[in-house]
Design a protein around this motif. Structure first.
Motif, mmCIF file in Angstrom:
data_model
loop_
_atom_site.group_PDB
_atom_site.id
_atom_site.type_symbol
_atom_site.label_atom_id
_atom_site.label_comp_id
_atom_site.label_asym_id
_atom_site.label_seq_id
_atom_site.Cartn_x
_atom_site.Cartn_y
_atom_site.Cartn_z
ATOM 1 N N GLY B 43 0.878 -1.252 -0.072
ATOM 2 C CA GLY B 43 -0.024 0.001 0.020
ATOM 3 C C GLY B 43 0.874 1.321 0.056
ATOM 4 O O GLY B 43 0.209 2.401 0.014
ATOM 5 N N ALA B 44 2.061 1.162 0.022
ATOM 6 C CA ALA B 44 3.064 2.590 -0.087
ATOM 7 C C ALA B 44 2.805 3.096 -1.295
ATOM 8 O O ALA B 44 3.233 4.400 -1.434
ATOM 9 C CB ALA B 44 4.485 2.120 0.038
ATOM 10 N N GLY B 45 2.463 2.491 -2.337
ATOM 11 C CA GLY B 45 2.184 3.262 -3.539
ATOM 12 C C GLY B 45 2.984 2.854 -4.864
ATOM 13 O O GLY B 45 3.083 3.313 -5.982
ATOM 14 N N LYS B 46 3.810 1.484 -4.570
ATOM 15 C CA LYS B 46 4.869 1.041 -5.384
ATOM 16 C C LYS B 46 3.989 0.607 -6.841
ATOM 17 O O LYS B 46 4.583 1.096 -7.854
ATOM 18 C CB LYS B 46 5.467 -0.152 -5.118
ATOM 19 N N SER B 47 2.957 -0.083 -6.859
ATOM 20 C CA SER B 47 2.141 -0.441 -8.048
ATOM 21 C C SER B 47 1.668 0.761 -8.675
ATOM 22 O O SER B 47 1.614 0.845 -9.882
ATOM 23 C CB SER B 47 1.071 -1.452 -7.703
ATOM 24 N N THR B 48 1.025 1.751 -8.027
ATOM 25 C CA THR B 48 0.607 2.988 -8.580
ATOM 26 C C THR B 48 1.915 3.668 -9.232
ATOM 27 O O THR B 48 1.645 3.912 -10.519
ATOM 28 C CB THR B 48 0.059 3.960 -7.733
ATOM 29 N N ARG B 341 -11.375 -5.120 -2.682
ATOM 30 C CA ARG B 341 -12.317 -4.445 -3.659
ATOM 31 C C ARG B 341 -13.334 -5.303 -4.240
ATOM 32 O O ARG B 341 -14.370 -4.926 -4.715
ATOM 33 C CB ARG B 341 -11.692 -3.770 -4.635
ATOM 34 N N GLY B 428 -2.251 -3.220 1.420
ATOM 35 C CA GLY B 428 -2.843 -1.902 0.655
ATOM 36 C C GLY B 428 -3.130 -1.029 1.934
ATOM 37 O O GLY B 428 -4.044 -0.035 1.494
#
Ligand SMILES: Nc1ncnc2c1ncn2[C@@H]1O[C@H](COP(=O)(O)OP(=O)(O)O)[C@@H](O)[C@H]1O
Ligand SMILES: [Mg+2]
Lengths: 338, 503, 347
Positions: B43-48, B341, B428
């Motif tokens: 959830g740190a934002g890596k995939s984003t 989700r 996440g």
């Protein structure tokens, strides 16, 4: 261990897929053999010719519909396009001696416009395909009926050259099935052997992955609908050529027959699977059943019921086979544990 | 080595999904001939970040630079054209197409008249697999591939692009030691040919083994970019977590009571085999293993989502029927699923309705649902779990990941379960919420719940569990008590390097 | 498991964001209702024969089969399914009614039997969808053909007429003192029941959850298959009963009764703002959609506009009803995100 797996999965799936087309073919053969045994006049030249003539238009529509369904969409407006084009080209040739080619082009152009509208709505506005094409079905049908106003095109007013297209033949093969087979082979070859053709399958198989792969999703969906429209237009002209006498509601209600043919032919309604050959065979099978019932003197009222049963049977068997294949493929993975 | 201008770079990039600020003002340089690591918790934002480099998302603010010039990728196709190849965290295959077609979709080798050259397609695929040292049939359909094989197909797809930039988002999560080794040697070859590589992994030793520099993200913010030579693993963890480990894992000591959940010889053919364990009251049992080892599948079967072929599930000695979540719930099991989700929440639904969904029966006044009871219950749980929201009638989709997870927890805790199964409970979500979730799990266990926790996050497993069960390729490979559980023992069992002694 | 006192101090309800709620005001079902009122007032002012009791009861009577079937169809679409076989089930029921009446059966025996047959038609659809996991679109295209075929098998192209007058009166008469025909009164009652079920009961909550995120609903212990099966059965039953009304109203049982009606029903449901992808919609919207289509058709007819134009209007309304929300959402998204992300374009 791995040596066994290699090829095993493919063979299994290939067999099942080909079995799909083969099993329709087998059903056809059994049907024809049994019927001929009971009534030998079934396989008369005229009988066979009639079946092929009758199946041609449905198969043509099934080819176009296949392209759409493979991308996980549906085109319900085809029946109304056939009706509109049949009437429009009738009006066009009325009392004139128009060139056949010109009529064909006009018909396909009308179909292309209808298909393009569907395609734009589905691909650019991402509205559910079923709803959009249901809407255009109403609109096109309404426009057609309004224009026709109960009028009828009579065979006597249609130029002979056009009627010749519907009843004539070359080398003993009637034009209609010839056209259908050529179109089917062309589309089938394109879908199977061209990179862009494979993208239709990819889009239907996993739309998200298609987007990540950078495929031109909108363009393909637009192409699918336009093709379906063009083929419906072609079918409309052929309808006029074959029957000569046309009222506005030609091919009324055919949208569901076409979908039935496609699904019986093994094209998955959720996209990604199936071929135009299967779909065309499905159309041929549905048509043949109609003729068989007549020949066997079965109350022809059974025709629809049997077609419906067949459709249900086809999708159920497909589903059960699909589940088996998935399970078999999953078991193969156990090799990783070995 | 880093004097040349970066091939691909981010400058001050921010990206939000509704209320979730996935990235804030992040910059990153990827140089040719270098393998760059991206570290950060779930959830740190890596995939984003990966998806922005890949053209899947467009940044809300900031720029993507290609060879030093701003580029606006309007879609994944643009990035691919620019020479960026990506292995996404989630496999993105076409199940109906063959493995070879999956790899070369959109750029198949051509024969005459632009037709696909099937022979070349097959041999090119076989060549790729040889390079990766795997034996997969190029002609089999992608449907039914194991997660590991799917990941291998993704890797083959990415390296087949001969890209200048190769981005790998947790490519090793499902792979065995051998396969990881092969991937690394391919990655090093590409590096030596001047490619820029970005590598994401949760296994720190992989990062230290493969990469030169590391960029750390925490809660969507850039913490640091630095050479790995100067770092110890503990430094890296410190940067990722940003707080002391013992406050992040506030495990209370408890004495386990009776066995509440007993799973005996559970088998689902081709998925998991002969899985037996029990979870006692007051205990947190972790189920560890590689992605695809069958952990979530066991949880799904226990809860009745999937059917199983053999074995039994008992709650307090009463056997559960196969394949009925309703029965499992009635017996007192709750499952906080892996995919928030898709499985955990109705994203369009409101907070109150999501919380109420598991207890519709008890919200009834006569035949109809009491909106007041529904809202009161949601409000109670919102307070208890310190949910941050503006209205209970807001869609859960607008909440941040951590708050969404709290709604899922509320939804399940309100059924008053005696057995709580949590699948990746902190995936996440931000570090603050993560600590809260851990405290909650610890308290629940202390209150006498039996907790089964599936997690891919090793520090979480080691920090929270009383016992660690490790799965490997569908079987239980080891059972490790808290005292003996270390990163080494767990990973050894998870990658199949040790076998369970007593069966 | 009582809430922990130590954390209660947190001011949980403090608003984090204050998103403007304008979105609520432009809900599609509200627009349709407004449109309905406009059409009604416009009709009353512009067309003298429109707002008369006779005409209105005629219009409502003419609409009642579509209206009745639209109720279960709404529930089905909300859970993400569709039933295209409804008109064929109606036709089959009509044909059976004709055949049995012809054979000397009493209406009182036939009707319960038809209800059972209707339940079976729905059960077939439902079992194929829930047990085999087939798409309802494909299944019900199949049963659409099958049931219509069976209607022909039962009655051929015959028409059976001369049903008892008292039943015909029930189908065409109005509730004393009102312009409301009895079948439409039945619709009103059923619509209220459906609205309560959908919007106020646990079953309704479950249906919305299934349609919005089936997997999440299943994980929450909702019996997804059972609910879907039940809805298909209800759809079959209502269609069969609508077949009885149709037959008595026209005084003629034919195998092709109600041909093509399924599309009109779906048009009405979608026009009412029910999302074809499931999980969203209101019953009020559907009632407004049904009435709008009915009144519009009636108006066009009174004004001597060709019936064909009515079909065009229906088609356009249908397209507009799904297109508008998407365009509005698109514009809103573009305004919030000037350089909008591609991720919004999920299929
Ligand atoms: N498409 C999306 N919609 C909404 N939220 C998202 C989406 N993608 C990611 N997020 C959220 O953004 C945050 C960062 O996620 P991600 O980039 O996947 O983290 P990582 O890869 O580091 O685990 C998480 O809170 C996640 O829930
Ligand atoms: Mg990630």
């Amino acid at each position: 261990m791995t040596a066994i797996t290699s090829g095993g999965g493919r063979r299994l799936v290939d067999t099942v897929l080909r079995a799909r087309e083969l099993s329709i073919l087998a059903a056809l053969v059994v049907l024809v053999v049994v019927t001929t045994a009971v009534n030998s006049s079934f396989l008369s030249d005229q009988g066979v010719k009639d079946i092929f003539l009758n199946a041609s238009i449905l198969a043509l529509l099934a080819v176009g519909q296949t392209m759409v369904v493979i991308t996980r969409n549906i085109d319900l407006s085809v029946g109304s396009v056939v009706g509109l084009v049949a009437f429009a080209s009738g009006k066009f040739v009325l009392g004139h001696d128009r060139n056949v080619l010109l009529v064909l082009i006009l018909g396909m152009a009308i179909g292309a416009v209808c298909g393009l509208v569907n395609g734009v709505l589905v691909s650019f506005f991402r509205v559910p395909a079923l709803v959009v094409t249901l809407g255009t079905l109403y609109v096109i049908q309404g426009a057609d009926y309004y224009w026709a106003h109960g009028q009828q095109i009579n065979a006597a007013d249609v130029p002979g050259s056009l009627l010749e297209l519907g009843s004539g033949s070359v080398l003993g093969i009637p034009y209609l099935p010839l056209i259908t087979v050529v179109v089917m082979l062309a589309v089938g070859h394109y879908l199977r052997s061209y990179p862009s053709g494979r993208e239709f399958y990819a889009i239907g198989s996993n739309p998200d992955a298609a987007r990540l792969a950078g495929l031109a999703i909108r363009r393909r969906i637009l192409t699918a609908y336009t093709t379906s429209g063009i083929l419906a237009g072609l079918a409309g002209v052929l309808w006029l050529a074959r029957f000569g006498t046309v009222v506005a509601d030609a091919a009324h209600g055919w949208e569901l027959r076409v979908v039935a043919a496609v699904v019986v032919g093994g094209v998955a309604i959720v996209g990604g699977l199936g071929s135009v050959y299967g779909a065309a065979l499905g159309a041929l099978l549905l048509t043949t059943i109609g003729s068989v019932l007549v020949v066997l003197k079965v109350n022809s009222f059974w025709q629809d019921a049997i077609a419906g049963l067949l459709l249900l049977l086809a999708i159920s068997v497909d589903r059960l086979l699909g589940l088996r294949v998935t399970r078999a493929l999953r078991r193969r993975n156990v090799r990783h544990g070995a | 080595m880093s004097e040349s201008p970066p091939i691909l770079a981010l400058r001050g990039v921010s990206k939000a999904f509704g209320a979730v600020r996935a990235l804030q003002d992040v910059s990153l340089d990827l140089h040719g001939g270098e393998i760059h690591a991206l570290a950060g918790e779930n959830g740190a934002g890596k995939s984003t970040l990966v998806k922005i480099l890949a053209g899947v998302h467009r940044p809300d603010e900031g720029q993507v630079l290609l060879d030093g010039r701003p580029r606006d990728f309007r879609g994944p196709g643009d990035a691919q054209q620019a020479g960026v190849a990506v292995i996404y965290q989630e496999p993105t295959l076409f199940p109906d197409l063959s493995v070879a077609e999956n790899i070369f979709m959109g750029r198949q080798p051509r024969a005459r008249f632009g037709r696909i050259d099937r022979g070349a397609l097959r041999s090119a695929t076989a060549g790729l697999f040889e390079r990766l040292g795997v034996s997969l049939d190029p002609d089999r359909p992608a449907r039914g591939l194991s997660i590991a094989d799917q990941q291998i197909v993704e890797i083959a797809k990415a390296i087949s692009r001969d890209a200048r930039v190769l981005i790998m988002d947790e490519p090793t999560a499902a792979l065995s030691g051998n396969e990881v080794g092969r991937l690394f040697s391919v990655a090093r070859t590409l590096r030596d040919h001047g490619c820029a590589l970005l590598f994401i992994s949760h296994r720190l030793e992989e990062i230290f083994e493969l990469c030169h520099r590391v960029t750390t993200l925490r809660d969507g913010r850039l913490i640091a970019t630095e050479p790995l030579d100067d770092l110890t693993p503990d430094d890296l963890v410190q940067r990722m977590v940003g707080r002391e480990l013992d406050t992040l894992y506030p495990k209370q000591d408890t004495t386990p009571g009776d066995a509440l959940l007993t799973v005996a010889r559970l088998t689902r053919e081709g998925v998991f085999t002969d899985v037996s364990f029990e979870v006692r009251a007051g205990e947190i049992v972790a189920l560890a293993g590689l992605v695809g080892a069958g952990r979530s599948e066991v949880a799904r079967a226990v809860f009745g989502i999937d059917r199983y072929d053999a074995g039994a599930v008992e709650v307090r000695g009463t056997r559960l029927p196969v394949g009925s979540p309703t029965a499992a719930m009635a017996a007192g099991i709750a499952l906080v699923p892996e995919d928030r989700r898709q499985q955990g929440l109705v994203m369009d639904g409101t907070i109150e309705r999501n919380i109420g969904l598991t207890t519709l029966r008890t919200l009834r006044r006569g035949p109809v649902i009491s909106r007041k009871a529904e809202r009161d219950r949601a409000a109670d749980w919102a307070i208890r779990l310190q949910l941050k929201y503006s209205r209970l009638s807001d869609a859960v989709g607008v909440l941040s990941g951590g708050n969404q997870q709290k709604v899922v927890l509320a939804k399940w805790l309100s059924t008053e379960p005696s057995v709580l199964i949590v699948d990746e409970p902190t995936r996440g979500i931000d570090v603050g919420t993560k600590a809260e979730v851990h405290r909650l799990l610890s308290e629940l266990a202390a209150d006498g719940l039996a907790v089964l926790m599936i997690s891919s996050d090793l520090p979480e497993v080691l920090g929270m569990a009383d016992r660690v069960l490790v799965m490997h390729e569908g079987r239980l490979a080891a059972e490790i008590p808290r005292a003996e559980a270390t990163e080494e023992t767990v990973m050894a069992a998870a990658t199949g390097r040790t076998r369970r002694e007593a069966a | 498991m009582a809430p922990d006192a130590s954390v209660k101090t947190a001011s949980a309800a403090a608003p984090v964001t204050a998103t403007p709620r304008v979105g609520r005001l432009v809900r599609w079902d509200v627009i349709v209702t407004a449109l309905l009122i406009v059409v009604f007032i416009g009709g009353a002012l512009g067309t003298p024969d429109f707002a008369t009791g006779d005409n209105l009861s005629f219009a409502l009577d003419d609409l009642c089969e579509i209206a009745l079937i639209a109720l279960p169809m709404t529930l089905l679409v909300v859970v993400g399914e569709v039933d295209l076989s409804v008109a064929s089930a109606l036709g089959m029921s009509s044909a059976l009614l004709g055949a049995l009446w012809d054979a000397g059966w009493a209406i009182e025996t036939i009707v319960p039997l038809l209800i059972v047959v209707g339940a079976v038609t729905g059960l077939v659809n439902g079992l194929l969808v829930t047990r085999l996991g087939l798409p309802s679109l494909a299944v019900t295209i199949g049963t659409l053909t099958l049931y219509r075929g069976l209607a022909y098998v039962v009655l051929g192209t015959k028409a059976v007429a001369e049903f008892p007058q008292n039943y015909a009166d029930l189908a065409t008469g109005t509730v004393p003192g009102t312009p409301i025909p009895y079948p439409f009164a039945l619709f009103i009652v059923l619509a209220i029941i459906t609205a309560v079920v959908l919007h106020a009961t646990g079953a309704g909550r479950a249906m919305f959850a299934i349609g919005a995120q089936e997997e999440a609903a299943f994980f929450a212990g909702i019996r997804v298959k059972r609910i879907k099966l039940l809805l298909f059965v209800v759809s079959g039953v209502v269609s069969a009963f609508a077949g009885v009304i149709y037959t008595l109203r026209y005084g003629s049982a034919r195998a092709d009764n109600g041909l093509g009606l399924e599309l009109a029903v779906i048009a009405a449901v979608l026009l009412g703002g029910v999302d074809f992808d499931g999980g969203r919609g209101t019953l009020g919207g559907v009632v407004a959609g049904v009435l709008l289509i009915g009144l519009l058709r009636n108006l066009l007819m009174l004004r001597d506009v060709a019936t064909e134009i009515q079909s065009i209007v229906t088609g356009l309304l249908l397209i507009v009803s799904v297109l508008t929300p998407r365009i509005v959402a698109g514009v809103r998204e573009a305004r919030r995100h000037p350089r909008g992300s591609m991720s919004a374009s999920s299929q």
